[in-house]
Design an enzyme around this catalytic site. Structure first.
Site, PDB file in Angstrom:
ATOM      1  N   TYR A  18      39.467  34.484  42.481  1.00 27.28           N
ATOM      2  CA  TYR A  18      40.114  35.504  41.664  1.00 27.28           C
ATOM      3  C   TYR A  18      40.054  35.119  40.180  1.00 27.28           C
ATOM      4  CZ  TYR A  18      43.477  38.920  40.036  1.00 27.28           C
ATOM      5  OH  TYR A  18      44.083  39.950  39.355  1.00 27.28           O
ATOM      6  N   HIS A  22      37.789  36.841  36.825  1.00 28.28           N
ATOM      7  CA  HIS A  22      38.386  37.288  35.573  1.00 28.28           C
ATOM      8  C   HIS A  22      37.901  36.503  34.358  1.00 28.28           C
ATOM      9  CE1 HIS A  22      40.925  39.514  38.294  1.00 28.28           C
ATOM     10  NE2 HIS A  22      41.206  40.280  37.258  1.00 28.28           N
ATOM     11  N   TYR A  41      46.735  43.669  27.079  1.00 30.17           N
ATOM     12  CA  TYR A  41      46.809  43.463  28.526  1.00 30.17           C
ATOM     13  C   TYR A  41      46.515  42.001  28.849  1.00 30.17           C
ATOM     14  CZ  TYR A  41      45.669  44.399  33.491  1.00 30.17           C
ATOM     15  OH  TYR A  41      45.615  44.408  34.861  1.00 30.17           O
ATOM     16  N   TRP A  76      35.524  48.231  40.410  1.00 27.42           N
ATOM     17  CA  TRP A  76      36.334  47.023  40.218  1.00 27.42           C
ATOM     18  C   TRP A  76      37.429  46.921  41.281  1.00 27.42           C
ATOM     19  CZ3 TRP A  76      35.832  42.756  37.298  1.00 27.42           C
ATOM     20  CH2 TRP A  76      36.931  41.910  37.186  1.00 27.42           C
TER      21      TRP A  76
END
Length: 110
Positions: A18, A22, A41, A76
């Site tokens: 994960y 990113h 964000y 995504w």
């Protein structure tokens, strides 16, 4: 601009992957987020998989709907869904548990 904080749970055995996903978020995904009204964000990940997200938006629901209408978000979310627990097969971006803001330090006035 409104501030929103949310949490999700990443599967502990998928944490490294994960994080790796990113490190290089697709440029078209980043552009779609900006164009859809997502600002400032950030994602934060605890070692046990607790994911905390922070985003600023005029209207989070409208920003989420605008993202949902994009092809890049569909791709995504399809790739991200299997990383999470407790979302019952829904896309992660439709599974946020929003947290209530109880304090915000405002800038000092000179």
């Amino acid at each position: 601009m409104n501030r929103y904080c949310f949490c999700l749970q990443v599967k502990p055995d998928r944490l490294d992957e994960y994080v790796e996903r990113h490190r290089d978020v697709w440029p078209d995904m980043q552009a779609a987020l900006r164009d859809s009204g997502w600002h400032n964000y950030s994602l934060f990940l605890r070692d046990d998989g607790l994911l905390i997200g922070y985003v600023e938006a005029d209207d989070l629901e409208a920003a989420q709907q605008a993202m949902a209408a994009t092809e890049v978000n569909e791709r995504w979310q399809a790739q991200m869904t299997d990383f999470f627990t407790g979302i019952d097969g829904r896309p992660p971006d439709e599974s946020f548990l929003l947290l209530r803001e109880i304090f915000h330090l405002t800038p000092a006035k000179d």
